[in-house]
Scaffold this motif. Structure first.
Motif, PDB file in Angstrom:
ATOM      1  N   GLN A   1      -6.362  -6.830  20.441  1.00 23.79           N
ATOM      2  CA  GLN A   1      -6.138  -5.502  19.885  1.00 23.79           C
ATOM      3  C   GLN A   1      -6.181  -5.366  18.289  1.00 23.79           C
ATOM      4  N   PHE A   2      -5.852  -6.427  17.631  1.00 22.71           N
ATOM      5  CA  PHE A   2      -5.918  -6.569  16.280  1.00 22.71           C
ATOM      6  C   PHE A   2      -7.433  -6.618  15.804  1.00 22.71           C
ATOM      7  N   MET A   3      -7.979  -7.644  16.547  1.00 22.83           N
ATOM      8  CA  MET A   3      -9.565  -7.824  16.152  1.00 22.83           C
ATOM      9  C   MET A   3     -10.323  -6.509  16.355  1.00 22.83           C
ATOM     10  N   GLU A   4     -10.036  -5.968  17.516  1.00 27.53           N
ATOM     11  CA  GLU A   4     -10.976  -4.603  17.817  1.00 27.53           C
ATOM     12  C   GLU A   4     -10.517  -3.511  16.914  1.00 27.53           C
ATOM     13  N   GLY A   5      -9.436  -3.695  16.014  1.00 30.65           N
ATOM     14  CA  GLY A   5      -9.061  -2.790  15.212  1.00 30.65           C
ATOM     15  C   GLY A   5      -9.939  -2.869  13.812  1.00 30.65           C
ATOM     16  N   PHE A   6     -10.575  -3.883  13.623  1.00 30.22           N
ATOM     17  CA  PHE A   6     -11.341  -4.135  12.635  1.00 30.22           C
ATOM     18  C   PHE A   6     -12.857  -4.204  12.969  1.00 30.22           C
ATOM     19  N   ASN A   7     -13.215  -3.416  14.361  1.00 28.66           N
ATOM     20  CA  ASN A   7     -14.423  -3.513  15.019  1.00 28.66           C
ATOM     21  C   ASN A   7     -14.945  -4.876  15.196  1.00 28.66           C
ATOM     22  N   ILE A   8     -14.336  -5.787  15.378  1.00 27.64           N
ATOM     23  CA  ILE A   8     -14.806  -7.037  15.873  1.00 27.64           C
ATOM     24  C   ILE A   8     -14.433  -7.321  17.397  1.00 27.64           C
ATOM     25  N   PRO A   9     -15.583  -7.558  18.182  1.00 30.54           N
ATOM     26  CA  PRO A   9     -15.352  -7.494  19.709  1.00 30.54           C
ATOM     27  C   PRO A   9     -14.203  -8.584  19.796  1.00 30.54           C
ATOM     28  N   GLY A  10     -13.547  -8.221  21.035  1.00 38.10           N
ATOM     29  CA  GLY A  10     -12.427  -9.051  21.572  1.00 38.10           C
ATOM     30  C   GLY A  10     -12.815 -10.269  22.252  1.00 38.10           C
ATOM     31  N   ILE A  11     -14.171 -10.122  22.676  1.00 37.74           N
ATOM     32  CA  ILE A  11     -14.797 -11.712  23.460  1.00 37.74           C
ATOM     33  C   ILE A  11     -14.984 -12.521  22.430  1.00 37.74           C
ATOM     34  N   LEU A  12     -14.930 -12.312  21.258  1.00 38.20           N
ATOM     35  CA  LEU A  12     -15.099 -13.302  20.044  1.00 38.20           C
ATOM     36  C   LEU A  12     -13.802 -14.322  20.034  1.00 38.20           C
ATOM     37  N   LEU A  13     -12.585 -13.485  20.704  1.00 40.45           N
ATOM     38  CA  LEU A  13     -11.420 -14.518  20.479  1.00 40.45           C
ATOM     39  C   LEU A  13     -11.676 -15.791  21.160  1.00 40.45           C
ATOM     40  N   ILE A  14     -12.574 -15.774  22.441  1.00 37.28           N
ATOM     41  CA  ILE A  14     -12.440 -17.132  22.989  1.00 37.28           C
ATOM     42  C   ILE A  14     -13.117 -18.296  22.209  1.00 37.28           C
ATOM     43  N   PRO A  15     -14.174 -17.766  21.597  1.00 35.92           N
ATOM     44  CA  PRO A  15     -14.916 -18.919  20.662  1.00 35.92           C
ATOM     45  C   PRO A  15     -13.992 -19.243  19.497  1.00 35.92           C
TER      46      PRO A  15
END
Length: 128
Positions: free
Chosen positions: A33-47
């Motif tokens: 949710q934090f990442m998506e608040g900055f328009n960064i796709p949440g799927i990038l959390l895994i890498p």
């Protein structure tokens, strides 16, 4: 003594990323949710988690240290500018400067590499 201090320093700088990865795993949904608040796709959390686990381990053991440190330094700069570039907020400014400090230490490691306490040593060949 200097080589032991080099190892301790590599452990210290790597621990920031290892603890961060553990926190991201334990707080996975909140981090997405934090990442998506900055328009960064949440799927990038895994890498991101994979980077924050594998690269610091490489730095600690001394394998491909220069490459791992360089990638993490660029990662620090990118995350600093993306998530902490709010100069009106003092806490975010401090977080940005911490990212810059980490990047500086990692660039120093990129330039100089590890010293003696490494898992894989290069063999030196003597020409006769």
């Amino acid at each position: 003594m200097a080589n032991l201090l080099d190892l301790i320093s590599r452990i210290f700088i790597s621990s920031v990323f290892l603890f961060s990865a553990a926190n991201k795993i334990l707080q996975y949904e909140a981090t997405v949710q934090f990442m998506e608040g900055f328009n960064i796709p949440g799927i990038l959390l895994i890498p991101t988690i994979i980077f924050e686990i594998i690269l610091p381990i490489l730095i600690i053991i001394g394998y491909q240290t220069k490459l791992a440190a360089g990638i993490l330094a660029l990662f620090c700069l990118a995350t600093g500018f993306i998530f902490h570039f709010d100069l009106a907020n003092q806490m975010e400014t401090v977080a940005l400067l911490k990212n810059f400090g980490l990047a500086g230490g990692l660039f120093f490691l990129t330039i100089n590499g590890p010293k003696d306490f490494i898992l894989f040593k290069k063999k030196k060949y003597v020409k006769l």
